[in-house]
Structures are given as C-alpha cells and as structure tokens.
Motif scaffolding. Structure first.
Motif, PDB file in Angstrom:
ATOM      1  N   THR A 174       0.856  -1.179   0.000  1.00 37.70           N
ATOM      2  CA  THR A 174       0.000   0.000   0.000  1.00 37.70           C
ATOM      3  C   THR A 174       0.891   1.227   0.000  1.00 37.70           C
ATOM      4  O   THR A 174       1.785   1.346   0.815  1.00 37.70           O
ATOM      5  N   LYS A 175       0.634   2.164  -0.945  1.00 36.18           N
ATOM      6  CA  LYS A 175       1.486   3.339  -1.064  1.00 36.18           C
ATOM      7  C   LYS A 175       0.621   4.582  -0.972  1.00 36.18           C
ATOM      8  O   LYS A 175      -0.423   4.672  -1.606  1.00 36.18           O
ATOM      9  N   CYS A 176       1.112   5.546  -0.195  1.00 32.07           N
ATOM     10  CA  CYS A 176       0.310   6.746   0.012  1.00 32.07           C
ATOM     11  C   CYS A 176       1.199   7.979  -0.009  1.00 32.07           C
ATOM     12  O   CYS A 176       2.311   7.965   0.484  1.00 32.07           O
ATOM     13  N   LEU A 177       0.674   9.056  -0.592  1.00 32.84           N
ATOM     14  CA  LEU A 177       1.403  10.312  -0.681  1.00 32.84           C
ATOM     15  C   LEU A 177       0.581  11.371   0.044  1.00 32.84           C
ATOM     16  O   LEU A 177      -0.619  11.480  -0.186  1.00 32.84           O
ATOM     17  N   ALA A 178       1.221  12.134   0.935  1.00 34.14           N
ATOM     18  CA  ALA A 178       0.470  13.135   1.697  1.00 34.14           C
ATOM     19  C   ALA A 178       1.067  14.508   1.467  1.00 34.14           C
ATOM     20  O   ALA A 178       2.287  14.654   1.392  1.00 34.14           O
ATOM     21  N   ALA A 179       0.213  15.533   1.362  1.00 40.51           N
ATOM     22  CA  ALA A 179       0.681  16.909   1.220  1.00 40.51           C
ATOM     23  C   ALA A 179      -0.092  17.763   2.197  1.00 40.51           C
ATOM     24  O   ALA A 179      -1.312  17.637   2.308  1.00 40.51           O
ATOM     25  N   VAL A 180       0.629  18.630   2.903  1.00 40.72           N
ATOM     26  CA  VAL A 180      -0.026  19.504   3.884  1.00 40.72           C
ATOM     27  C   VAL A 180       0.251  20.948   3.503  1.00 40.72           C
ATOM     28  O   VAL A 180       1.389  21.315   3.215  1.00 40.72           O
ATOM     29  N   TYR A 181      -0.803  21.744   3.428  1.00 37.49           N
ATOM     30  CA  TYR A 181      -0.646  23.178   3.175  1.00 37.49           C
ATOM     31  C   TYR A 181      -1.168  23.906   4.403  1.00 37.49           C
ATOM     32  O   TYR A 181      -2.292  23.688   4.825  1.00 37.49           O
ATOM     33  N   GLY A 182      -0.330  24.775   4.964  1.00 36.40           N
ATOM     34  CA  GLY A 182      -0.913  25.539   6.041  1.00 36.40           C
ATOM     35  C   GLY A 182       0.060  25.824   7.152  1.00 36.40           C
ATOM     36  O   GLY A 182       1.192  25.356   7.123  1.00 36.40           O
ATOM     37  N   PRO A 183      -0.369  26.568   8.122  1.00 35.30           N
ATOM     38  CA  PRO A 183      -1.638  27.276   8.144  1.00 35.30           C
ATOM     39  C   PRO A 183      -1.654  28.393   7.112  1.00 35.30           C
ATOM     40  O   PRO A 183      -0.676  29.102   6.968  1.00 35.30           O
ATOM     41  N   ARG A 184      -2.751  28.512   6.390  1.00 35.16           N
ATOM     42  CA  ARG A 184      -2.818  29.575   5.406  1.00 35.16           C
ATOM     43  C   ARG A 184      -4.196  30.187   5.442  1.00 35.16           C
ATOM     44  O   ARG A 184      -5.076  29.737   6.170  1.00 35.16           O
ATOM     45  N   GLU A 185      -4.389  31.190   4.630  1.00 32.35           N
ATOM     46  CA  GLU A 185      -5.644  31.926   4.644  1.00 32.35           C
ATOM     47  C   GLU A 185      -6.792  30.985   4.313  1.00 32.35           C
ATOM     48  O   GLU A 185      -6.711  30.201   3.389  1.00 32.35           O
ATOM     49  N   ALA A 186      -7.868  31.077   5.075  1.00 32.46           N
ATOM     50  CA  ALA A 186      -9.002  30.184   4.855  1.00 32.46           C
ATOM     51  C   ALA A 186      -9.662  30.495   3.528  1.00 32.46           C
ATOM     52  O   ALA A 186      -9.769  31.649   3.128  1.00 32.46           O
ATOM     53  N   ARG A 187     -10.103  29.452   2.849  1.00 30.66           N
ATOM     54  CA  ARG A 187     -10.649  29.629   1.511  1.00 30.66           C
ATOM     55  C   ARG A 187     -12.010  30.274   1.536  1.00 30.66           C
ATOM     56  O   ARG A 187     -12.305  31.189   0.805  1.00 30.66           O
ATOM     57  N   THR A 188     -12.901  29.757   2.365  1.00 26.39           N
ATOM     58  CA  THR A 188     -14.254  30.334   2.406  1.00 26.39           C
ATOM     59  C   THR A 188     -14.481  30.928   3.781  1.00 26.39           C
ATOM     60  O   THR A 188     -14.076  30.380   4.789  1.00 26.39           O
ATOM     61  N   LYS A 189     -15.183  32.024   3.810  1.00 25.35           N
ATOM     62  CA  LYS A 189     -15.422  32.712   5.078  1.00 25.35           C
ATOM     63  C   LYS A 189     -16.191  31.806   6.030  1.00 25.35           C
ATOM     64  O   LYS A 189     -16.086  31.922   7.238  1.00 25.35           O
ATOM     65  N   ALA A 190     -17.012  30.905   5.469  1.00 25.71           N
ATOM     66  CA  ALA A 190     -17.854  30.069   6.328  1.00 25.71           C
ATOM     67  C   ALA A 190     -17.024  29.116   7.176  1.00 25.71           C
ATOM     68  O   ALA A 190     -17.439  28.718   8.252  1.00 25.71           O
ATOM     69  N   GLN A 191     -15.807  28.764   6.691  1.00 26.12           N
ATOM     70  CA  GLN A 191     -15.038  27.784   7.433  1.00 26.12           C
ATOM     71  C   GLN A 191     -14.134  28.405   8.475  1.00 26.12           C
ATOM     72  O   GLN A 191     -13.423  27.715   9.162  1.00 26.12           O
ATOM     73  N   VAL A 192     -14.145  29.711   8.580  1.00 20.08           N
ATOM     74  CA  VAL A 192     -13.218  30.370   9.500  1.00 20.08           C
ATOM     75  C   VAL A 192     -13.715  30.220  10.933  1.00 20.08           C
ATOM     76  O   VAL A 192     -14.856  30.539  11.235  1.00 20.08           O
ATOM     77  N   LEU A 193     -12.833  29.698  11.811  1.00 19.28           N
ATOM     78  CA  LEU A 193     -13.182  29.602  13.233  1.00 19.28           C
ATOM     79  C   LEU A 193     -12.410  30.690  13.962  1.00 19.28           C
ATOM     80  O   LEU A 193     -11.231  30.877  13.712  1.00 19.28           O
ATOM     81  N   HIS A 194     -13.074  31.362  14.893  1.00 21.20           N
ATOM     82  CA  HIS A 194     -12.439  32.552  15.453  1.00 21.20           C
ATOM     83  C   HIS A 194     -11.315  32.235  16.430  1.00 21.20           C
ATOM     84  O   HIS A 194     -10.497  33.074  16.732  1.00 21.20           O
ATOM     85  N   ASN A 195     -11.325  31.021  16.973  1.00 19.35           N
ATOM     86  CA  ASN A 195     -10.323  30.789  18.016  1.00 19.35           C
ATOM     87  C   ASN A 195      -9.331  29.696  17.670  1.00 19.35           C
ATOM     88  O   ASN A 195      -8.421  29.438  18.430  1.00 19.35           O
ATOM     89  N   ARG A 196      -9.526  29.014  16.551  1.00 15.78           N
ATOM     90  CA  ARG A 196      -8.520  28.022  16.191  1.00 15.78           C
ATOM     91  C   ARG A 196      -8.510  27.825  14.688  1.00 15.78           C
ATOM     92  O   ARG A 196      -9.291  28.418  13.973  1.00 15.78           O
ATOM     93  N   ALA A 197      -7.583  26.978  14.234  1.00 19.47           N
ATOM     94  CA  ALA A 197      -7.475  26.742  12.802  1.00 19.47           C
ATOM     95  C   ALA A 197      -8.452  25.650  12.390  1.00 19.47           C
ATOM     96  O   ALA A 197      -8.755  24.752  13.162  1.00 19.47           O
ATOM     97  N   ASN A 198      -8.902  25.720  11.152  1.00 19.16           N
ATOM     98  CA  ASN A 198      -9.818  24.731  10.628  1.00 19.16           C
ATOM     99  C   ASN A 198      -9.000  23.684   9.885  1.00 19.16           C
ATOM    100  O   ASN A 198      -8.125  24.024   9.104  1.00 19.16           O
ATOM    101  N   ILE A 199      -9.254  22.410  10.142  1.00 18.72           N
ATOM    102  CA  ILE A 199      -8.498  21.364   9.455  1.00 18.72           C
ATOM    103  C   ILE A 199      -9.380  20.761   8.380  1.00 18.72           C
ATOM    104  O   ILE A 199     -10.532  20.450   8.623  1.00 18.72           O
TER     105      ILE A 199
END
Lengths: 244, 311, 277
Positions: free
Chosen positions: A47-72
């Motif tokens: 089994t082979k898996c490739l992972a990529a992590v971007y962040g922390p960066r600007e949230a894409r949609t305003k709806a996903q923004v949490l005021h006290n922590r980062a959204n995963i």
C-alpha cells in the motif's frame, strides 16, 4: 461466499510470508514535494500513500473560519490505478468521506490549532496503490507530512491494524486478510499510550478484543520508531546541507 | 536576531557571547546537552523546570515535563528554550521587509499574500499618493483603489504592526517601497533568508536584488535613476536588453539552486553562486546535477572564507 | 444556513460539573439509558423508537430486483438515513453533512457488514431475481444519541417485517399477495445493538446515551455495536480525546450489559406485538 482460504499456512506463515506479529515492510520519506508546506510518502507493504499539507494559510471560504482556532480540512483520493481493476473513484464515495472525516477528527485534538486562529490547514492524501490498511496509512502519512510542515503537534499519531485469524491475533493485515477476517485499526499516541482512533467493521468476540487491541498498540509503537527515524534523518540531512 | 545553524564552537572560548551580545549563563555541561540537539514531537526536551518554554514547546499536563511539539533543532538563549522547525511559514515582526502579491481589493484596504498564516492587510491610509501629495484619502480615492494596486500586483513593503490573531498590517510610506516592476520573482523557504541591515542589494553583474524576509525575492534590472514620483503606480515595464535579461535569469536560477540545497540566502552567497554558474549556459542551471556542482562550489568557498575570517 | 442552537457557557459548565459528580440533568446514572419505547406500525416493517426525547422511525420495504454481478446468489439490503431539517435545523437538505456520513456509515456497518440478515435466504432465482430490502430511517426528533435509536429502530423494523411468500416452479416465480398466503419473516442471524459513549475531561468521565446538551460539550465519543452473543460487530471511535486502553475495555464491558438489556426490550416489544395480532 469465498472459497476456503488458508490465511495461515502449516508453518505458521501468512500468505505473504510473515509471522503473526510481523509488520509489513515499511518505507517512508518526508519532504518529497517542493510546493507543499509539508509532504511525505509512505509504503506499508504494497500500500502506497502520498500526503501533502498546506498551512496554516488563509481560509478559503469565510464560512469555514473559526475565530479561536485553525480549521483542518482533509481530502482523500484513491487513484483509479490503485486497485486491481482500473476504476475512477468518485471523491464523494461514502467510505472515503468517512475515512477523511476520521483522519480529521483524529488530528483535531492533537494539532495545536489554538495557535493559528482564522487559518486553515489542508491535508491532502493520495493513495497510489491499495493493498489493505487505508486508514492506518493515511494517518501515518498525514503525521509525517504535518511534522514536515512544522505545524506543532502534541505527539506522533501512529496507526496500525490487527486482526484475528483462527483465534490468534495477527498484526498488520493486507487486503486479502482484511476481507476475510475481523480487522481492528488503532491509532495511538506513543508517548502516553493513549488511543485516538479505534475502528472495526466485522464481528469479533469480546474476549479476543483486548488481545487484538494490545497487539495493534504494539504495532503502533514499532511504526513510531520507523517514523521517528525518518524524521530525524531528514532533519540531520538538511542541517548538514545548510551548515557551512 | 540572527537565524543560523551553527556548528559547535571550539572550547577555547571561555565566555560564550552570541550575536546579540548575551553572555551564556549556563554551566558547560548543560550547554553541551543542548547544542544541535534534534527533537521530534512528543519528545522530552529537558527534565529541569528552570527553563522557560518558547515556540515549539509545551508542558505535558500529566507529567509536567517540557515536551517538544515540532521536529527541529533546540535553540537555547540563556533560560529560554525554543524549537526551530526547518520548514515554517513566515512569522514576521514589526519592521520586517516583505514582498507580497495582492489577492483582494476590499473596502479601504488590500489583502496581500505574504506566505504567512494569513494574508496581510495593506490599508489605504498606509500608501503614498502619486506625485508626493500628502493629504487625507477621500472617498474618491476609495473608489479608485484599483488605480493604485489591483489583484496580482507585486509590491515590497514593511510590516507596520501585528494583530493578535497573527496577521500583519503593511505600509509603503517610503520611496524605496512600492510596486515592483522590471524583473523576475523567486520563491524560497522563509527560513533561508537572514535578517540583514539592508535588503536592497545591487549585484556587480548589474542586477538589483530585493530579499523579502518572507521568502519572496525580486530580481530586477538595475535602474540608476529613481522612479518619478508620479509613476510609482505605473504598470509599464521599461525596456530591458538581452544582456540584462540573461543576468536576471542567471541570478534567479542561482537562487533556486541555493534554496533547493537548503543553503542560506544573502547577497554574498548569491554572488558566489552567480560566479560559479558562469561556467554553464543559463538554461542548464535548472538541471539537478548542475545545481549540485554550483552549490558544492559555493559551500567550499564559504568554508574558505569563514576560515579566513576566523584567523 | 441556520446555526445549531448552542447552550450558554453557564449551562455547559453546570452539566460538566454534574457529570464530574456523577449526576445528570434527567436524574439518570452515568451508565443508564433513557426510557426506551418501541412501537410497531399498523403495517409490517414499520417501527418507531423513542429514546427519551429522541424519536426515530424506520420503515422496511422490499422489491424484486436483479442481483449484483459479483454476488449472484445473494439478496441486497439498502439503508437510507437522510437527515432532514425536521430534526436537524442546521442541516441543508440535499447536501450530506459530515455528521450524516458518519451516522450512515456506522449504521451500515452495524446492519449490513455484520451480516445481521441472512442475504442468501433472499435469493429467488440465482443470477436473475433476488429480494432487495430497503430500510428507510427518518429522524423525527433529535435529543442526542440518534445512532443508538436509529439502530434499534432499524433492527426492530427488520425483525417485524414480513415479505410476501413466493413459489418458484422452474423459471417461473409467483409472488403471493398477503391475502393469499401468510407473509414470511426475514431470517435474522443476530441483532446488532449500538451503544454510544461520550467522554469528558480528557477521557476521565464517561457517560452512556448522551443527550443533545451532553453531546455538545463532549470531547470525544465512541460507538460500540455488539450483539447478545458478546461479539463486537463494529467499533467506531473517530478521533476526539485520546483514551487509555483500560477505559476502552471498561466501556466494552458496560456495552455488553447494555446490549443485552436492549435486546431483551426489543424482544419483549416484538412478543407483545405478536400476541396482539
């Protein structure tokens, strides 16, 4: 029903030649992608898996923004060539969405998201070849990639699967074994032995449950040593290159 | 605050004085415990409770030990322990020079991408009006914000203040800041760019270099005359001849080679890399083996230089 | 999009403090289930379950269809769990939310993957005609722990359901209507029961069958699906606060007792229904 398979042969060897408590051959390498903040490539057996992590960066949609922590945000995709039959898998397949949601909920209490209010951390996982153990390899790959991205975490999250063949607990099931025996996937924090994820889909008697869980926990600890070694080697490599 | 991976210093020094002028207060034995120690998340850094924890550390609630939360090198300044991870997004401080790209034009402000956790903010009140006019910005200015900066423009600015959630506010109230033109853009990991006295360099090969601390670098044609005050927001590039273009491209590729091998970036290193690259045609500089040759030459020369400096 | 109604900080602290002292708002013990009520509808295969204030309705229907190509001699079971704004005001109809995917996956694992229903007995003519059983689960009211209630509803509905009797003569299949011949029950191997736990304070405090308010302040949760033969059919602890292994083993012991009790309740309700008819 499938024909009678002998999952454990007469000498106590499984279909791929392992003993009951042996992990599959594992290879891992962090920092494989140049554009992502953090990336990792893991192989566990076939089994082979490739992972990529971007962040922390600007949230894409305003709806996903949490005021006290980062959204995963976790997205998993299974390549069409990953299984025996070439088939394009839709991204909204319920099984894949469930695994993505499990990975997201596993990392939410572990990543220190309170340090990055209003940002977003994106984890993208791509399964290149599938031979069983999707959840465990996704979690292991994501752990390596997040560490590579420099995002603070309380501890490694290592995952391993275990099952029960002929009433004996066995470690790290491949695809053939997991289709025919009960499989328990466990994700563990190696420092204090606490379990973050537990998943099982087939029937297992409760008396066997503890043994299987303990076997999986041991497997997680072994995986932790492999991941830790890879991370340290990567850092030492970079230090060597940059020290003049 | 310099950011360097230093090899252990020789023990002939009795009083360890680091770049900031701080004298080390620890015993020699304790000091050796921490130098170039690599830690990974969940690992105990120290059992002693006398140290304060900086970035990258946390106290485990059960055992009250100080644990690391990132994978990196232990960085100790007297009693403060922090862990420096090798790949991070840019975390800035007031006064830093950064290069950014406009992502959004909103009311009275622009949102600028500076390779950090969030986009930075450039307020309308923080820019200079063309012509050097000093006046309050009116509503007419608000409606014409796109005349100054629109989406996709590159600019060089300084960090004016930081907000509590980690985002920054930029300003370009000086003639050396502002919109960038006549050049080419390179991205490198922010950890490689060191803080220097000045970030505007002119290389002997006739190329201007602007090193943003956030890892964004602008390589442009050298202009002897300063930009006219009326034209600071113009979107027109000047005429650039073949020789200059080659020089700019060569510098860009040398910077990419340095960043690929995780070597720190400052004007000296870039000049060394440029000289080492003169042996090859510009387009070959993107090949991996050529990059290896260049970077090994650079590291050799740097070792010689450092040895020369020590004596 | 309507935001979910959250209790105030005072209320949350109050509930948490109560749980630390072993007290719950509705005067239950921390390992007790709420009042469980199972009623069966006028037609076969319809059951409505009330767990405290949580109400779930399950309806089973059947149809003759072509089997899947890779399983030519087995019948099919489909589970549908759509969350409507009736019970979940914050859910947009049409877009499956993350919670809905988790709930539907847990129920699928509990009922389909654990092979609770004998699918080979649903075969009529191999490769051509099999019974396709469809279970529709509707959430009517949400006061916490919809997974357990939905599972009980689904299983009791399946146990209550009767499919039309059929006779196969060679290639010809005759489906007898309910008036002609008595309809036949489904053959159920075992009854999987879901038991949900909620964890607080880094896994120190456990609560069984959380209400909606307790669910909002929980730090982690786990759903164990077991049957009366002490087999764990499915286990799902997806993230949330990390737990010690002893806590999990402890929960599994509690879950076995609870599963037994719930199975007895379902059986009693089914027997009462049978004697009524």
């Amino acid at each position: 029903m499938s024909s009678r398979l002998e999952l454990i042969g007469p000498q106590g060897l499984r279909t791929d030649g392992r003993r009951f408590n042996e992990l599959r051959n594992m290879n891992c390498k962090p920092s494989v992608l140049s554009q992502a903040d953090g990336s990792a490539y893991i192989e566990q057996g076939n089994t082979k898996c490739l992972a990529a992590v971007y962040g922390p960066r600007e949230a894409r949609t305003k709806a996903q923004v949490l005021h006290n922590r980062a959204n995963i945000n976790v997205e998993i995709s299974l390549a069409p060539f990953s299984m025996e039959e070439r088939k394009k898998r839709s991204k909204s397949d319920k099984r894949i969405l469930e695994i993505a949601s499990a990975v997201k909920q596993t990392f939410e209490p572990i990543i220190m998201t309170e340090l990055y209010a209003r940002s977003q951390i994106d984890i993208y996982l791509q399964i290149l070849q599938f031979d069983g153990g999707t959840v465990q390899i996704c979690i292991n790959a994501a752990t390596l990639a997040i560490i590579d991205a420099g995002i603070p975490m309380k501890d490694y999250v290592c995952a391993c699967s275990a099952g029960c063949i002929d009433d004996e607990p066995v470690l790290d099931l491949n695809h053939l074994e997991e289709s025919n025996t009960p499989e328990l996937t466990v994700a563990l924090l190696p420092k204090n032995d606490k379990i973050t994820l537990l998943q099982m889909e087939s029937r297992l008697h409760i008396d066997k449950f503890q043994q299987v869980m303990e076997m999986a926990a041991k497997g997680c600890k072994e995986i932790h040593t492999v991941l830790d070694k890879a991370v340290r080697e990567n850092i030492k490599d970079l230090l060597k290159k940059s020290s003049i | 605050m310099t950011f360097q991976f230093l090899s252990p210093k020789p023990s002939s020094y009795t009083n360890k004085v680091d770049a900031d002028g701080d004298i080390d207060m620890l015993l020699k034995t304790e000091r050796e415990n921490f130098e170039t120690k690599v830690v990974t998340p969940g690992e105990t850094i120290t059992h002693a409770t006398q140290y304060m924890g900086g970035h990258g550390t946390y106290i485990s609630p059960e055992t009250n030990q100080r644990l690391s939360s990132v994978a990196g090198v232990v960085d100790r300044v007297n009693k403060l322990i922090s862990i420096r991870p090798l790949h991070t997004r840019y975390t800035g401080e007031i006064g830093d020079l950064v290069i950014g790209r406009i992502t959004e034009v909103s009311q009275k402000r622009w949102k600028v991408d500076i390779n950090s956790r969030q986009d930075a903010v450039l307020l309308l009140s923080s820019i200079n009006l063309p012509g050097g006019v000093q006046r309050r910005k009116t509503e007419a200015d608000e409606l014409q914000m796109r005349k100054f900066f629109s989406e996709g423009d590159l600019l060089v600015a300084e960090v004016r203040e930081t907000f509590q959630d980690g985002s920054f506010s930029l300003h370009i109230r000086s003639l050396k800041y502002g919109k960038l033109r006549n050049g080419s853009f390179v991205i490198v990991p922010p950890a490689l760019v060191q803080r220097c006295k000045t970030h505007f360099h002119t290389l002997p090969c006739g190329v201007n270099l602007t090193l943003g601390l956030n890892g964004y670098i602008w390589v442009s044609k050298h202009t002897t005359q300063t930009v006219e005050e009326l034209a600071i927001y113009s979107n027109e590039n000047e005429e650039i001849d073949q020789e200059n273009r080659e020089a700019i491209a060569r510098v860009c590729n040398s910077i990419s080679a340095l960043s690929r091998h995780f070597m720190c970036i400052n004007d000296k290193m870039i000049m060394l890399a440029y000289e080492a690259s003169l042996n090859f045609p510009v387009k070959d500089l993107l090949k991996l083996d050529v990059m290896e040759v260049i970077t090994s030459e650079v590291s050799e020369k740097m070792i010689l230089l450092k040895a020369g400096m020590r004596r | 999009m309507v935001k979910e109604f959250e209790s105030s900080i005072n209320e949350k602290d109050f509930i948490l403090q109560g749980i630390k002292e072993g007290l719950r708002l509705d005067n239950r013990d921390i390992y007790d289930f709420r009042q469980l009520g199972i009623t069966f509808g006028p037609d076969y295969g319809r059951s409505e379950v009330t767990l405290g204030n949580t109400r779930v309705l399950a309806k089973v229907s059947c149809e003759v269809m072509r089997p899947y190509q890779d399983r030519p001699a087995e019948g099919m079971i489909t589970l549908s769990t759509e969350m409507s704004p009736m019970a979940f005001p914050s859910v947009e109809p049409g877009r499956p939310s993350e919670e809905e995917i988790l709930v539907s996956r847990i129920l699928e694992k509990a009922i389909k993957r654990s092979r609770a229903i004998d699918t080979e007995g649903l075969c009529i003519v191999a490769n051509e005609k099999v019974w396709s059983i469809r279970v529709d689960i509707h959430f009517l009211d949400h006061d916490g722990n919809i997974i357990d209630a939905a599972c009980i509803a689904a299983i009791s509905a399946l146990a209550h359901f009767r499919r039309p009797d059929i006779t196969v003569i060679g290639e010809e299949v005759t489906i007898h209507s309910i008036e002609q011949r008595n309809p036949v029950p489904l053959s159920i191997h075992h009854m999987p029961i879901c038991v949900t736990f909620a964890f607080f304070e880094n896994g120190e405090y456990v609560v069984v069958d959380p209400t909606l308010q307790e669910e909002q302040i929980r730090q982690g949760d786990m759903t164990m699906t077991l049957n009366i033969h002490k087999e764990i059919c499915a286990l799902s602890k997806a993230g949330g606060t990390p737990l010690k292994m002893e806590t999990i083993i402890n929960c599994s012991q509690i879950a076995t007792t609870k599963a037994k009790w719930i199975t007895e309740q379902i059986q009693a309700a089914l027997d009462a229904e049978k004697s009524k008819k």
